[in-house]
Write a protein that holds these residues in place. Sequence first.
Motif, short mmCIF file in Angstrom:
data_model
loop_
_atom_site.label_atom_id
_atom_site.label_comp_id
_atom_site.label_asym_id
_atom_site.label_seq_id
_atom_site.Cartn_x
_atom_site.Cartn_y
_atom_site.Cartn_z
N PHE A 75 0.81 -1.22 0.00
CA PHE A 75 0.00 0.00 0.00
C PHE A 75 0.84 1.27 0.00
O PHE A 75 0.34 2.33 -0.34
N PHE A 76 2.11 1.20 0.41
CA PHE A 76 2.99 2.36 0.35
C PHE A 76 4.44 1.88 0.38
O PHE A 76 4.73 0.74 0.73
N ARG A 77 5.33 2.77 -0.01
CA ARG A 77 6.74 2.40 -0.10
C ARG A 77 7.41 2.42 1.27
O ARG A 77 7.00 3.14 2.18
N ARG A 78 8.47 1.65 1.39
CA ARG A 78 9.33 1.72 2.56
C ARG A 78 10.77 1.84 2.10
O ARG A 78 11.13 1.39 1.00
N LEU A 79 11.58 2.46 2.93
CA LEU A 79 12.99 2.67 2.61
C LEU A 79 13.84 1.50 3.08
O LEU A 79 14.90 1.22 2.51
N ALA A 80 13.37 0.83 4.12
CA ALA A 80 14.03 -0.36 4.66
C ALA A 80 13.00 -1.04 5.55
O ALA A 80 11.89 -0.52 5.76
N ASP A 118 8.55 5.35 3.86
CA ASP A 118 8.68 6.55 3.05
C ASP A 118 7.50 7.45 3.40
O ASP A 118 6.38 7.25 2.91
N GLN A 119 7.72 8.45 4.25
CA GLN A 119 6.62 9.22 4.81
C GLN A 119 5.87 10.03 3.75
O GLN A 119 4.65 10.18 3.82
N GLU A 120 6.59 10.55 2.76
CA GLU A 120 5.91 11.30 1.70
C GLU A 120 4.98 10.39 0.90
O GLU A 120 3.83 10.76 0.61
N ASP A 121 5.47 9.19 0.59
CA ASP A 121 4.62 8.25 -0.16
C ASP A 121 3.48 7.75 0.71
O ASP A 121 2.35 7.61 0.22
N LEU A 122 3.72 7.50 1.98
CA LEU A 122 2.68 7.06 2.89
C LEU A 122 1.54 8.08 2.95
O LEU A 122 0.36 7.71 2.89
N ALA A 123 1.90 9.36 3.04
CA ALA A 123 0.87 10.40 3.11
C ALA A 123 0.02 10.42 1.84
O ALA A 123 -1.22 10.49 1.89
N LYS A 124 0.68 10.35 0.69
CA LYS A 124 -0.05 10.37 -0.58
C LYS A 124 -0.94 9.14 -0.72
O LYS A 124 -2.12 9.25 -1.10
#
Length: 551
Positions: free
Chosen positions: A402-407, A412-418
Amino acid sequence: MNKVLGIHHVTAIASDPQRNVDFYAGLLGLRLVKRTVNFDDPETYHLYYGDDVGSPGSIMTFFPWPGARRGRVGSGQVAMVAFSVLPSAIDFWLDRLTRHGIEHSGAWARFDGGEAELVISFEDHDGTMLEIVGHFGAANRRGRLGAPGIPPEEALRGFHGVTLWVSAHEGTGATLVETLGLTMIRDDGETRRYLTAGEAGQFVTVHARSGGRAGMSGAGTVHHVAWAVESDSVELEVRERVERAGLSPTSVIDRTYFRSVYFREQSGILFELATNQPGFLVDEPMDTLGEQLMLPPRYESAREAIESVLPPLHLAPPQGTAALDAAAAGGPEDVSADALGFAHRYLPPTAGAESVGATTLLLLHGTGGDEEDLIPLGRELLPGAGLLSPRGQVLENGAPRFFRRLAEGVFDQEDLAKRTDDLAVFIRQAIVNYRLEKDGVIAVGFSNGANIAASLLLKHPGLLRAAVLLSPMIPFRPDKDVDLSRTPVFIGASRADHIVPPDQTTALASMLRDYGAEVMLHWGSGGHAITQTEIKAAGEWLVGQVTPSGV
């Protein structure tokens, strides 16, 4: 001699009725022109799909038996059903099938009489063998004009033809030519092709499979093919020829929308003669075709009993509503990303499940899941509830999220918000599109799905009635107060979870309580997985939320 005009309809056997509607109305863009019952088995649906009015030559029908066993395509059956499109539409359908995750052959050329056909071969979810054929003759055929997400020039334009598998050519060929009036236009030994007499032309390909296994009826197989006749008198004339050929036709049977005669040709394939009249507008206006269950007069007195045993079917609101315009919906029951922005499945509440009210479980899968993944969990947690299950739009090494993670554990907070905002839009549109109770959506998420559910709680308070978070982490910490005073939350976790440390779970529970949520924290011992004890505890908690004694 009077001849059959072409293929009137093809009837096949399916399993799940809603998935059948999703595939043929949603993905293929056919219109559900009639929802009725099997006249010989009124506790079973008979679903008809076609162009805008269900013109003869466009009609694919199904007997959907929930839980039906898979059949086996073999000798003595209609093996393949082909739909016609303009050659220029092939790229559109390659892209559409791919986006829907439908495995297909790609476009390949088939030559017939010096004229090329571009063919895409694929199967529906029951294994029914289908083709989309690009052919210049499609220009003379009518397609559906109002298929959402499918431009008229790309739409299916009725049948291109059917393929019959037989043990030997002679008997079947004689029936097609001498009895029904088809013309053989190709003979390649094992395969022969015939052309019907209709103006648009429809093909019948017969493949002789000496020694091949006999077909076995079941889901994914064709029950019969019906041949169109112009009138009652022509039907009687063709029936007489069938009888003279020793094929034992039935008497004329009134099917409300056409009159039928059935017989089996020499290889055992069930054929039907069907009149073009009176058609599907005889008991419903064109604008609302297929929206209501239509019963023949002899069953009207038993309507309540029949409706009580038929599983519910969802049809979206008509085109032009604000929700559909905003969503650019790809079909009335579309499961693709054309519909509301997310590939998803919607299963309406089960008839007679009044105890769960108007509750819809929003099912949010973990990494690597999809829209099918948590449907069994939803059914087990709250039997009878509606289920809305989207697929995450992010791919991590091919696995949906559902959203990206960096590790691991680093989002990835910007992607999580979107992505959280996108999912909130999807939920709001689904509420209107599927006529859901605005305050009846409860999120059920596992792992990555639980994390975005928690993000929804924090970023869009009040959107969810409640939430079940299984193996969740803190998605982010809001920079302002959030009012969750009316939002109960169940958290299921394990102290042995190797991905989510216990202190993350307790911190999330504490944060949600600080914002006013009533949190039930259930500790299990299954690691990063959903256990039966967790399901039992969450199910009991959910029942408490949806019954009058609950919140």
